[in-house]
Design a protein around this motif. Sequence first.
Motif, PDB file in Angstrom:
ATOM      1  N   MET A   1       8.973  54.484  -7.731  1.00  0.00           N
ATOM      2  CA  MET A   1       8.463  55.809  -7.909  1.00  0.00           C
ATOM      3  C   MET A   1       8.443  56.182  -9.525  1.00  0.00           C
ATOM      4  O   MET A   1       7.693  56.939 -10.407  1.00  0.00           O
TER       5      MET A   1
ATOM      6  N   THR B   1       0.229  58.142  -4.050  1.00  0.00           N
ATOM      7  CA  THR B   1       2.111  57.807  -5.179  1.00  0.00           C
ATOM      8  C   THR B   1       0.923  56.118  -5.600  1.00  0.00           C
ATOM      9  O   THR B   1      -0.482  55.815  -5.196  1.00  0.00           O
TER      10      THR B   1
ATOM     11  N   ARG C   1       7.555  62.984  -5.763  1.00  0.00           N
ATOM     12  CA  ARG C   1       6.663  63.542  -4.848  1.00  0.00           C
ATOM     13  C   ARG C   1       7.782  64.698  -3.741  1.00  0.00           C
ATOM     14  O   ARG C   1       7.425  66.010  -3.900  1.00  0.00           O
TER      15      ARG C   1
ATOM     16  N   ASP D   1       8.257  57.482   0.196  1.00  0.00           N
ATOM     17  CA  ASP D   1       8.613  58.300  -0.943  1.00  0.00           C
ATOM     18  C   ASP D   1       8.262  59.440  -0.702  1.00  0.00           C
ATOM     19  O   ASP D   1       8.244  60.239  -2.103  1.00  0.00           O
TER      20      ASP D   1
END
Length: 584
Positions: free
Chosen positions: A394, A267, A250, A374
């Motif tokens: 992630m 996400t 992100r 995130d």
Amino acid sequence: MKKIIPIGVSDFKKLIEGNYFFVDKSLIIKEFINNGADIILTPRPRRFGKTLNLSMLKYFFDIKMKQDFENNKLQNECEDLEQIDIEADNRPTDTRILFDNLNIEKEEDIMKLQGKYPTIFLTFKNEKYQCYEDFKDGITLLLSNLYKEHDYLLESDKLSVFDKEDYRSMISRNVSIAYLSNAISMLMGYMNKHYGKKVMLFIDEYDVPIQEAYIKGYYDEMISLIRTMLTSALKDNPYVQKALITGILRVAKESIFSGLNNLEVDTILGYNFNDKFGFTPEEVEELLDYYDASTELNNIREWYNGYVFREQIIYNPWSVLNYLKRRNEGFMPYWINSSSNDLIKKLLVKGDQYMKLELESLIEGKSITKGIDDNIVMSEVENSNENIWSFLLMSGYLKAVKTENIRGRLYCELKIPNEEVLIFYENLIEKWFLETLTNQKYELMLNTLITGDIKVFAGLFKDFVINNLSYFDVSGKEPERVYHAFVLGMLVSLSDNYKVKSNKESGYGRYDVMIIPKDTSKIGIIIEFKKIDDFLDDTIEEATRDALKQIEDKKYAQELIENGIKNIIKLAIVFKGKTVEVTM
């Protein structure tokens, strides 16, 4: 004849027309349209189908491809120009045909939007350079080619002479940094003038240059250009109809997307789009059935399954397809081998002793629970373990088996997703060892330990400590990093014949390390580590006595005895500064 397995085919039109097998993700078009946000960011791990999905969106909405086909086809078939206008609205286009028999075709309201918007598709996935100047040249060339793709605008009577002059400057790459920073936004303005419609914008792998610049050391210069470019294209731009952006992270706190009130971020921890990237179990079963590989499902699940995108089980699509194409080669870590993984390796090596302790638990198949942010900040990713765990999640190197929202903060139970990623961690740990000791010394050190030749082991271990203190960039005041690197190495290297445990309960306390042979005739080993601060008067001899006494008083050997091990070695390993002593 079976359809071709689409390895590396990311152009939707080529995939559909080329007799490739297509795992139907076309309903992403519906989810994209029905989403209330004008700008959507969907971070996903690499090679999970991001480029193909954006290519599909491009072919669905692009008005130019539809008009080109209509004009060519109808001009060939019709003599009467008036008849062309009548038939143009009724005839199917080639881009419309691309969606025949796909799930999206059943959505009549969505299909009415097919071929109705000017569209820009831009990918940054190849923008990897050694220095900022090369990066700037690469971005200039990328945007020049984008302008060439839409050079029909130079014939438009809706663009002014000055517009066309600026347009040609971008094609010739003779532009200032200011023009470069606004090139995407300006192109959208030109398209809006020509078509009288707002533009669909699709940007793929926007964060590849960010990660590369971070690794190569030109991060600050690069982030300024990327931030300006994307902000001008997305913030308060009157020419944007809707936009979808993909990447791995992100990185919102980089201010790249600051001030975008109409931005939605989805996400892997969110519900939106959670089945649109990667393969679902149902899709994998259909794929295996088509290629007569259903009997391999359990092995494929063990090797390539394990991802969880907010309650949706997901398989790694790259590895599944590569395995089906190369079934005679057996199961391989295809996804791991498709990238250098340099940044991941850098972060894991930099992690402190607590991170290495938790990495031990993960390699043993256990889970750890972490607060996850995130909003990754690349410039700060090394500053805390929390940032590193978030990055690993992630990026696809961990999975969240459970996610809880506690007072507005996400906490995830993390595990290694599958056999393929486990191999990556094991190889990384072996690399740590081999970069500090030769392969021969490394194997000899572990062999002398498990056979009880402690005198030789002690000498080799001292070399290991000295080299690792330098490798992990710590002083002798932090031998815990060396200790955990040593334990990780044993976990990987001795796993065939031994169970290696650390910081576990036995008897009346917690031992540091226990090596339990699967063959009860072999030696079992208990190791207690002690650290003496340089400023204390304690001696190594005193600390050694305390360590060995602790093993006896706490009855650490009890677990080995209960496992039927009769030959037991008890070791004290004592650190003081850069001095280390091993005593049996």
